[in-house]
Write a protein that holds these residues in place. Sequence first.
Motif, PDB file in Angstrom:
ATOM      1  N   ARG A 190     -13.835   1.853 -10.723  1.00  0.00           N
ATOM      2  CA  ARG A 190     -13.698   1.987 -12.175  1.00  0.00           C
ATOM      3  C   ARG A 190     -12.690   3.087 -12.446  1.00  0.00           C
ATOM      4  O   ARG A 190     -12.914   4.250 -12.134  1.00  0.00           O
ATOM      5  N   TYR A 191     -11.583   2.698 -13.031  1.00  0.00           N
ATOM      6  CA  TYR A 191     -10.496   3.629 -13.253  1.00  0.00           C
ATOM      7  C   TYR A 191     -10.764   4.539 -14.432  1.00  0.00           C
ATOM      8  O   TYR A 191     -11.429   4.166 -15.385  1.00  0.00           O
ATOM      9  N   ALA A 192     -10.226   5.733 -14.358  1.00  0.00           N
ATOM     10  CA  ALA A 192     -10.344   6.717 -15.433  1.00  0.00           C
ATOM     11  C   ALA A 192      -8.970   7.317 -15.672  1.00  0.00           C
ATOM     12  O   ALA A 192      -8.147   7.392 -14.771  1.00  0.00           O
ATOM     13  N   GLY A 193      -8.743   7.725 -16.905  1.00  0.00           N
ATOM     14  CA  GLY A 193      -7.474   8.353 -17.245  1.00  0.00           C
ATOM     15  C   GLY A 193      -6.820   7.678 -18.436  1.00  0.00           C
ATOM     16  O   GLY A 193      -7.419   6.843 -19.104  1.00  0.00           O
ATOM     17  N   LYS A 194      -5.573   8.054 -18.686  1.00  0.00           N
ATOM     18  CA  LYS A 194      -4.843   7.489 -19.812  1.00  0.00           C
ATOM     19  C   LYS A 194      -4.322   6.105 -19.454  1.00  0.00           C
ATOM     20  O   LYS A 194      -4.018   5.834 -18.298  1.00  0.00           O
ATOM     21  N   PHE A 195      -4.213   5.255 -20.467  1.00  0.00           N
ATOM     22  CA  PHE A 195      -3.688   3.916 -20.257  1.00  0.00           C
ATOM     23  C   PHE A 195      -2.874   3.485 -21.468  1.00  0.00           C
ATOM     24  O   PHE A 195      -3.001   4.040 -22.550  1.00  0.00           O
ATOM     25  N   LYS A 196      -2.028   2.485 -21.236  1.00  0.00           N
ATOM     26  CA  LYS A 196      -1.250   1.883 -22.324  1.00  0.00           C
ATOM     27  C   LYS A 196      -0.941   0.452 -21.928  1.00  0.00           C
ATOM     28  O   LYS A 196      -0.475   0.198 -20.813  1.00  0.00           O
ATOM     29  N   ARG A 197      -1.200  -0.460 -22.830  1.00  0.00           N
ATOM     30  CA  ARG A 197      -0.928  -1.883 -22.604  1.00  0.00           C
ATOM     31  C   ARG A 197      -0.073  -2.383 -23.753  1.00  0.00           C
ATOM     32  O   ARG A 197      -0.391  -2.159 -24.915  1.00  0.00           O
ATOM     33  N   VAL A 198       1.032  -3.038 -23.449  1.00  0.00           N
ATOM     34  CA  VAL A 198       1.959  -3.530 -24.460  1.00  0.00           C
ATOM     35  C   VAL A 198       2.004  -5.051 -24.366  1.00  0.00           C
ATOM     36  O   VAL A 198       2.178  -5.609 -23.282  1.00  0.00           O
ATOM     37  N   ILE A 199       1.853  -5.701 -25.525  1.00  0.00           N
ATOM     38  CA  ILE A 199       1.800  -7.156 -25.596  1.00  0.00           C
ATOM     39  C   ILE A 199       2.853  -7.631 -26.594  1.00  0.00           C
ATOM     40  O   ILE A 199       2.926  -7.120 -27.713  1.00  0.00           O
ATOM     41  N   ALA A 200       3.648  -8.599 -26.196  1.00  0.00           N
ATOM     42  CA  ALA A 200       4.636  -9.176 -27.109  1.00  0.00           C
ATOM     43  C   ALA A 200       3.927 -10.139 -28.056  1.00  0.00           C
ATOM     44  O   ALA A 200       3.159 -10.994 -27.624  1.00  0.00           O
TER      45      ALA A 200
ATOM     46  N   GLN B  79       0.828  -1.202   0.000  1.00  0.00           N
ATOM     47  CA  GLN B  79       0.000   0.000   0.000  1.00  0.00           C
ATOM     48  C   GLN B  79       0.867   1.258   0.000  1.00  0.00           C
ATOM     49  O   GLN B  79       0.580   2.228  -0.708  1.00  0.00           O
ATOM     50  N   LEU B  80       1.952   1.252   0.758  1.00  0.00           N
ATOM     51  CA  LEU B  80       2.856   2.401   0.784  1.00  0.00           C
ATOM     52  C   LEU B  80       3.524   2.628  -0.565  1.00  0.00           C
ATOM     53  O   LEU B  80       3.743   3.762  -0.982  1.00  0.00           O
ATOM     54  N   LEU B  81       3.853   1.547  -1.257  1.00  0.00           N
ATOM     55  CA  LEU B  81       4.507   1.656  -2.552  1.00  0.00           C
ATOM     56  C   LEU B  81       3.526   1.839  -3.699  1.00  0.00           C
ATOM     57  O   LEU B  81       3.928   1.973  -4.845  1.00  0.00           O
ATOM     58  N   GLY B  82       2.239   1.831  -3.401  1.00  0.00           N
ATOM     59  CA  GLY B  82       1.240   2.042  -4.440  1.00  0.00           C
ATOM     60  C   GLY B  82       0.940   0.793  -5.256  1.00  0.00           C
ATOM     61  O   GLY B  82       0.399   0.884  -6.342  1.00  0.00           O
ATOM     62  N   LEU B  83       1.300  -0.369  -4.735  1.00  0.00           N
ATOM     63  CA  LEU B  83       1.057  -1.606  -5.474  1.00  0.00           C
ATOM     64  C   LEU B  83      -0.325  -2.177  -5.198  1.00  0.00           C
ATOM     65  O   LEU B  83      -0.817  -2.999  -5.939  1.00  0.00           O
ATOM     66  N   ARG B  84      -0.947  -1.765  -4.132  1.00  0.00           N
ATOM     67  CA  ARG B  84      -2.268  -2.274  -3.770  1.00  0.00           C
ATOM     68  C   ARG B  84      -3.228  -1.103  -3.667  1.00  0.00           C
ATOM     69  O   ARG B  84      -2.873  -0.048  -3.186  1.00  0.00           O
ATOM     70  N   GLY B  85      -4.443  -1.295  -4.153  1.00  0.00           N
ATOM     71  CA  GLY B  85      -5.426  -0.233  -4.053  1.00  0.00           C
ATOM     72  C   GLY B  85      -5.093   0.935  -4.948  1.00  0.00           C
ATOM     73  O   GLY B  85      -5.227   2.083  -4.548  1.00  0.00           O
ATOM     74  N   ALA B  86      -4.651   0.637  -6.148  1.00  0.00           N
ATOM     75  CA  ALA B  86      -4.250   1.702  -7.068  1.00  0.00           C
ATOM     76  C   ALA B  86      -5.437   2.579  -7.426  1.00  0.00           C
ATOM     77  O   ALA B  86      -6.559   2.118  -7.523  1.00  0.00           O
ATOM     78  N   THR B  87      -5.175   3.868  -7.631  1.00  0.00           N
ATOM     79  CA  THR B  87      -6.250   4.797  -7.958  1.00  0.00           C
ATOM     80  C   THR B  87      -6.184   5.259  -9.405  1.00  0.00           C
ATOM     81  O   THR B  87      -6.869   6.179  -9.788  1.00  0.00           O
ATOM     82  N   SER B  88      -5.329   4.656 -10.207  1.00  0.00           N
ATOM     83  CA  SER B  88      -5.259   5.027 -11.607  1.00  0.00           C
ATOM     84  C   SER B  88      -5.137   3.777 -12.456  1.00  0.00           C
ATOM     85  O   SER B  88      -4.809   2.712 -11.954  1.00  0.00           O
ATOM     86  N   ILE B  89      -5.395   3.936 -13.731  1.00  0.00           N
ATOM     87  CA  ILE B  89      -5.331   2.788 -14.630  1.00  0.00           C
ATOM     88  C   ILE B  89      -3.913   2.250 -14.713  1.00  0.00           C
ATOM     89  O   ILE B  89      -3.691   1.054 -14.731  1.00  0.00           O
TER      90      ILE B  89
END
Length: 147
Positions: free
Chosen positions: A100-110, A25-35
Motif C-alpha cells: 500500500r503506497y503512501a505519499g503524494k500523487f497526481k493523476r492526469v486524464i485527458a 527493476q534497475l530502472l525502477g519500473l518494477r516493484g515501485a516503492t512510491s505512488i
Amino acid sequence: MYSSMLRVPSEVLAQFDGLQRQVEQLLGLRGATSIRGSRNGFPAINMGSTPDAIEVYAFVPGVDATSLEVTVDKGLLSIAGERASVVPAEGTTNVYARERYAGKFKRVIALPEDADPAQVQAQYRDGVLRITVNKRESSKPRRIDVQ
C-alpha cells in the motif's frame, strides 16, 4: 528447412524474460516503492459517459478529503493529493512487504472535446472520489424541425 531456423529454444526466451525483469527493476519500473512509480497509476479510475456528462470515479482509500485537489485546465483533468503512511515507525515492527503506497500523487486524464470545463462537480465518500464533468450544450444532439 526454414521452419527449423525460426524455432527459438524456450530457455532463450526465459533468459530474455529474466533480463527484462532485471532491467525494469534497475530502472525502477518494477516493484515501485512510491505512488508516483506505480505502473498503472494511482489512483485507479473508472471513467464513463452518459448523454449529459463524463463521469470519473477515482478510488482513493485512506486519503483525507481535504488533501485532494481536482483541477481542469486545457482539456486535462488532474487529481492530486497525499495519502499518509500507516506503517509503524522504524524499529517497532519488521516490515516484510509494503504494497500500500503512501505519499503524494497526481493523476492526469485527458477529457473528451465535448467536456465543459466550467461545469465540474467533485464529491468524496467512502474512499471514492466522483467527478462529474458536464458536456457542452452545443455537443448534445438536438432535434431540428424541417419546414
